[in-house]
Design a protein around this motif. Structure first.
Motif, short mmCIF file in Angstrom:
data_model
loop_
_atom_site.label_atom_id
_atom_site.label_comp_id
_atom_site.label_asym_id
_atom_site.label_seq_id
_atom_site.Cartn_x
_atom_site.Cartn_y
_atom_site.Cartn_z
N ARG A 698 -4.87 -16.89 8.19
CA ARG A 698 -3.82 -16.74 7.17
C ARG A 698 -3.45 -15.29 6.95
NH1 ARG A 698 -6.61 -21.11 4.87
NH2 ARG A 698 -7.93 -19.73 3.62
N ALA A 701 -1.11 -14.39 9.66
CA ALA A 701 0.20 -14.96 9.41
C ALA A 701 0.95 -14.17 8.36
CB ALA A 701 0.07 -16.43 8.99
N GLU A 706 5.17 -14.93 9.92
CA GLU A 706 5.41 -16.25 10.49
C GLU A 706 4.09 -16.78 11.08
OE1 GLU A 706 8.15 -16.05 13.66
OE2 GLU A 706 6.99 -14.62 14.84
N LEU A 707 4.09 -18.06 11.35
CA LEU A 707 2.86 -18.67 11.85
C LEU A 707 2.69 -18.46 13.34
CD1 LEU A 707 2.96 -22.01 9.87
CD2 LEU A 707 1.56 -20.03 9.43
#
Length: 805
Positions: A698, A701, A706-707
């Motif tokens: 996380r 990210a 963005e992921l």
């Protein structure tokens, strides 16, 4: 001359014109003057021949009616009786019709439930078995209906007569709303297509409890006395405990349906309590019946134990005795000679016996095989393989058997030259391979088998007897794997087959007694002079007559995937018996090892015949090895435990060289396509990347905004993330990981991720493997569903790729 002319006129055959449908004394004159005035003489002659042939067919077939067929086609009794009277007045022949004495009491009856009468004749009352095409008039359901099934325990005719005399056989009308809904519940919700017998059992029980009215009332839930009395009356009617248990089970299911699927609680606040109380009552009543059934089963097995099982040769005696006659009929069929109808029927019985007695199939397989399944038979290595999908068993297996070329020729002769003459255009045969002489699909292959034994004056052998012989006698010394193969061949579940393998036989009792005797002797007190003498005597016996076992044989001749079994000379030189007992066991072990070796070479994805053949050729095996088709059939996807230590999977994860896949540029983005076909369950590749914690993922990210290629999943309570975004990865700086380019699709996905902990040299590692969810063709694009769930990201609800695996 006048009298001669009158006699000729009186002898004229009346022929109906098929054009105007009127009877004519001079058909050719009628055609030339009325119906075919403008036709040629040749056309009129052809029409006259067609009309005469139609008259012959009508005289031979259409003038004969069967009241049992009328019962099935015309369930409304008053209409059927009116038709019967009309046919009799018009001089038709009606077989199996009830006499006037049987009709009178039923005509005055006001009950709407259909009671069997035609099925219970004077012959039935005297104990004569019902013929092949007999049916109970009490059943108002067409056997072609997919919900129809026979009585589960097939009670004898005398039991049925006693049930009718006691008023136990009456039912509610077939269109009763509550029973109709219950039938739909069984078909649509519980997926029980053959449910008509269950509905009839419930209907009969409810009719006894509620003898009046055309609709089921819910007050039967309070009538415990009538319920007990019905079960008691069933027992007094000589009904077996297994069938009574079926009645109780069916009634429990019906009340459960009322309790859970009908909104009746608003009308009666205590409705659910009443239902549960009634179910508890039935459960209590079921216990003594179940105990009775256990006693009957034990007694049956005891009698069977005393009588002993028949040998396989005894069970197949009718095949040997009838073979000469059937080959003679087969030769006449090939030459186009005349074959009598009774010979054709016996030939059909013989073909059915080939499947039941020769290949140990259930009667349901014979009754269920279709013409399409026979047309799709496959030939391989001198055998003809046939598969049957509907065979009325509780297993989820298809029935598959291999016929010899001679057996297949016999069945094909029946299919080609006998079956077409039995087909009737107005009779539904369901495209079954075996049909009766009247054109309907055969009702009971067991009865046909009995008639064949009677014809050759041999004791009747049922399918259960020969299947039990195979399971308890022939397969008793097989290995577990061979027993499983036998179970599959006979369309059994392995668990059921193992239960039969453990059935007690005389041989097994003797073997067990000898084993226990040896244990008792070895554990006896060997102290003192008598003990010393016993020891000395045993040493002398052992030295004089050694009895080496199979373990000694394996130590002398180890089993491997290479090498040949020891020949007779080698066995004798090593001091072992020269018979084939140890030899055959050695070959069976080697066969099993070679089979496992071939399957291990094809662990990642399903093998092809060419690949297996190439492995066999490389190993240099010329005999005692599985066929490529057998390996293809036995291949199964790897389990989670197998994946974690499989060399091919570990090699692919470590080297990132997955065969059969290629990364392709589709313009907007890259994707992965298959360069070869993959079967369902195959493992294509892994989702490669650094394994980090969910918190680290996380944070990454958050930094990127963005992921990307970050994939989160749970392992127990631990949150894990695979970083496929960082490219190239640390462990393969010069390689491009294939799995990171597999695209997302919620509807067209063909692979799914599968979490495993692979045992690498550097330690255990979390890995996501992509496994095919269906067969994948060559050049097909690989897609998987990310199973997206919403998670918090930058203070907002966004879609995060989260895999619960």
């Amino acid at each position: 001359m006048a009298s001669e002319s009158d006699n000729q006129k009186s002898d004229r055959r009346i022929v109906h014109c098929l054009l105007c449908e009127k009877p004519q004394e001079m058909l050719t004159t009628h055609l030339s003057r009325v119906c075919m005035k403008k036709s040629t003489p040749k056309e009129r002659l052809e029409e006259a021949k067609r009309a005469k042939e139609s008259t012959k067919v009508w005289t031979r077939e259409a003038r004969n009616w069967d009241y049992k067929e009328m019962v099935k086609r015309y369930p409304h009794r008053p209409s059927r009786l009116a038709l019967l009277e009309e046919l009799r007045q018009r001089k038709f022949f009606v077989a199996n019709a009830p006499n006037q004495a049987d009709l009178e009491p039923e005509e005055t009856s006001t009950s709407t439930a259909a009671v069997p009468t035609s099925g219970v004749s004077s012959q039935a009352a005297s104990g004569v078995l019902v013929a092949e095409d007999s049916s109970s008039e009490g059943s108002t359901t067409d056997p072609s209906d997919r919900t129809w099934q026979r009585d589960q325990a097939q009670p004898s005719t005398s039991v049925r007569v006693k049930m009718m005399n006691k008023g136990l056989y009456e039912k509610f009308p077939a269109e009763e709303p509550m029973l109709t809904d219950f039938k739909g519940y069984l078909i649509n919700t519980l997926q029980v297509p053959n449910c008509q017998q269950e509905v009839d059992n419930v209907s009969r029980m409810l009719r006894y409890i509620q003898p009046s009215g055309d609709e089921v009332r819910l007050d039967f839930l309070l009538k415990s006395t009538e319920t007990k009395d019905y079960l008691t009356q069933l027992r007094l009617a000589d009904m077996g405990p297994a069938t009574i248990l079926n009645y109780i089970k069916n009634m429990i299911r019906f009340v459960t349906y009322l309790k859970t699927h009908l909104n009746l609680g608003a009308a009666d606040a205590d409705f659910y309590r009443k239902c549960q109380a009634y179910i508890d009552l039935l459960t209590f009543l079921r216990k003594p019946v179940a105990k009775w059934n256990s006693n009957v089963t034990c007694k049956t097995r005891y009698l069977r134990f005393l009588e002993g099982e028949k040998r396989l040769q005894e069970c197949q005696a009718v095949l040997r005795k009838a073979k000469k006659d059937m080959l003679f009929v087969y030769g006449r069929l090939l030459e186009g000679d005349h074959v009598a109808s009774d010979e054709k029927t016996i030939f059909r019985y013989y073909c059915e016996a080939i499947l039941i007695l020769g290949h140990f199939q259930r009667p349901g397989v014979v009754e269920g095989i279709t013409t399409a399944e026979w047309d799709e038979r496959k030939k391989s290595v001198g055998k003809v393989r046939v598969a049957v999908s509907e065979h009325k068993t509780a297993t989820m297996q298809i029935a598959v058997f291999d016929l010899t070329m001679e057996e297949a020729a016999m069945l094909d002769a029946y299919y080609t030259w006998i079956r077409p003459y039995c087909i009737r255009p107005d009779v539904d045969h369901g495209n079954r391979l075996f049909v009766s002489s009247s054109g309907t699909k055969i009702r009971s292959a067991t009865n046909d088998l009995s008639r064949l034994h009677t014809h050759y004056k041999l004791p009747n052998i049922k399918s259960q007897q020969i299947r039990r012989t195979v399971k308890t006698d022939v397969a008793a010394n097989f290995s577990d794997e061979q027993k499983g193969s036998v179970a599959h061949y006979m369309a059994h579940s392995t668990a059921v087959a193992n239960q039969h393998y453990r059935m007690m036989t005389l041989d097994s009792v003797v073997a067990t007694a000898n084993l226990l005797s040896s244990l008792t002797r070895s554990s006896s007190d060997d102290s003192g002079e008598e003990g010393a003498q016993a020891k000395k005597r045993r040493r002398v016996e052992e030295a004089g007559s050694p009895t080496p076992d199979f373990d000694d044989f394996l130590q002398a001749f180890p089993v491997g995937i290479t090498g040949h079994p020891p020949n007779k000379t080698q066995r004798a030189k090593a001091g072992f018996p020269t018979d084939r007992v140890f030899y055959d066991k050695w070959r069976a072990l080697q066969y099993s090892k070679r089979e496992k070796h071939l399957l291990s070479k094809c662990s990642r994805y399903a093998p092809t015949a060419s690949k297996v053949a190439k492995i066999i050729e490389t190993e240099g095996w010329t005999a005692n090895h599985p066929r490529p088709e057998d390996i293809m059939a036995k291949w199964r996807p790897l389990s989670r435990a197998q994946v974690q230590s499989d060399p091919a999977i570990i090699r692919g994860v470590t080297s990132q060289k997955w065969t059969g896949l290629a990364v392709k540029d589709f313009g907007e983005q890259k994707g992965v396509v298959a360069t070869k076909a993959f079967r369902k369950g195959s493992i294509l590749c892994d989702l490669h990347g650094k394994v980090i914690t969910g918190a680290e993922g996380r944070e990454m990210a958050e930094r990127q905004g963005e992921l990307g290629h970050l994939f989160f999943f749970k392992h127990g309570s631990e949150e894990v993330c695979i970083d496929a975004e960082t490219f190239p990865c640390e462990c393969h700086p010069s390689l491009e990981s294939t799995g990171r380019w597999i695209t997302n699709s919620k509807k067209k996905f063909n692979v799914q991720p599968r979490h495993c902990i692979v045992k690498l040299q550097e330690g255990d590692r979390h890995v996501l493997l992509f496994q095919a969810t269906k067969d994948i063709l060559k050049d097909e694009k690989i897609r998987f569903n990310h199973s997206i769930k919403k998670r918090s990201f930058r203070g907002e609800e966004v879609e995060l790729e989260w895999l619960d695996v």
